[in-house]
Structures are given as C-alpha cells and as structure tokens.
Write an enzyme that holds these catalytic residues in place. Structure first.
Site, short mmCIF file in Angstrom:
data_model
loop_
_atom_site.label_atom_id
_atom_site.label_comp_id
_atom_site.label_asym_id
_atom_site.label_seq_id
_atom_site.Cartn_x
_atom_site.Cartn_y
_atom_site.Cartn_z
N HIS A 31 -3.81 5.68 2.09
CA HIS A 31 -2.46 5.96 1.50
C HIS A 31 -2.98 4.98 0.03
CE1 HIS A 31 -1.08 2.01 2.91
NE2 HIS A 31 -1.44 2.54 3.50
N CYS A 75 -4.22 1.01 8.28
CA CYS A 75 -4.16 1.61 7.45
C CYS A 75 -5.31 1.42 6.62
CB CYS A 75 -2.92 2.16 6.72
SG CYS A 75 -1.37 2.65 7.75
#
Length: 189
Positions: A142, A158
């Site tokens: 992301h 992440c």
C-alpha cells in the site's frame, strides 16, 4: 505495460522537477526504475526483497520495474507466497486486534476504522495479499502518508510505497497476481 517511451518521458519529467510528497522531497534513489533481472521470472509478478527495500514488478525480457519500499519491523514481516485477492483505491483502514494490543495508545482510537484519505495509513491504493485456505492475510502492499519511512523496517507487517508509486504500480497489477515476499536477512529491524 510500461513501455520505453513512457518510462523515458516519466524519467524526463521527474528529472525536471523533483517529486514532492507534501513537504518531503523523494530522493532520486527511491524513484522507480527499470532494471535487468537474473533468473527465470514470469512477467507480471511482484517480488519483494526486504534486505534491499525493493519491490520488483517483473516484465518480459528479464527486466523489472523496481520500487523502493518500507517493510514490516521485527517479526511482523511475513515471508511467503501470496496472490492479490483485492484492490482498493483510497481504502479505509482498521487496525488489527494485535496492533491495538501492542500499541493501544496509538491504535485504540481507530478500532472502528478510519475512512480513506490522505492521512490514512494505507495511503492512496492498497493491494490485499491472500493465500489459499486462509483468505485475507491482513498484509497489504500500500501507499503511505509518511514517504520518509521508505527504505526502513517500520511497518506492522505490510509493504509500503510512496503514494504516487503505489498508484503507478496499482494500475499494472490485476487481481490474482502472484506475490513473493522473500525472508528478511538476519538483523534487519
């Protein structure tokens, strides 16, 4: 697919004016670049090398588009093979129960979620990592509203990119894309 003309014009535009994310100027070393790759990699895959803080979007002809990234800190980074199970623009975000337990002072206030937008931790775009039998892993590739963290192991697991770079990658990656997150080298955050 990114072609040579588009890439060269993108480079020319970025050379003329440095990329600015808010008040932060993204260093040249963190700009996307086409690189040669060794080995047999199918085009249209994502490979993340946490030791180099690099994400590679593989292309035909033993080439890849390399993006600078940040990765998960400590044991929060999860190596493995995944597929893109969902894609979202300006996604909403809810911290996981583990995140709230680890740092309640930081995350408890968002336990009911946070709408998408420029201050959202998932940034402008998110690619959701899935595995068969488990489904959504809660791991994401992301954007980030904190571009200065690129090149470090700071996230909750992440892989993060500068918002403009995740937008660039997002447009190329279809659902079902194979993703490989390689193990972190010993001693890396």
């Amino acid at each position: 697919m990114l072609n040579r003309r588009t890439f060269i014009s993108t480079l020319a535009a970025s050379a003329a004016a440095p990329m600015v994310a808010g008040a932060y100027t993204v260093p040249d070393a963190h700009m996307p670049i086409i690189v040669p790759i060794k080995g047999e990699f199918a085009p249209g895959e994502i490979h993340v090398d946490p030791g180099q803080f690099s994400l590679y979007w593989t292309m035909p002809g033993n080439r890849a588009l390399r993006y600078a990234v940040r990765v998960g800190r400590g044991d929060l980074y999860e190596a493995g093979e995944f597929t893109i199970g969902a894609k979202k623009e300006w996604p909403s975000w809810t911290p996981t129960p583990d995140m709230i337990e680890r740092e309640p002072e930081k995350y408890k206030q968002y336990e009911d979620g946070m709408p998408g937008g420029p201050d959202n931790p998932l940034g402008a775009r998110a690619l959701y990592l899935f595995v068969p039998g488990r489904g959504d892993t809660f791991l994401r590739i992301h954007g980030t509203p904190q571009p200065w963290t690129i090149g470090s192991a700071v996230s909750n697991g992440c892989v993060g990119l500068v918002n403009q770079h995740i937008e660039h990658l997002y447009n190329r990656v279809p659902k079902g894309t194979r993703v490989v997150l390689y193990p972190k080298p010993p001693g890396l955050g």
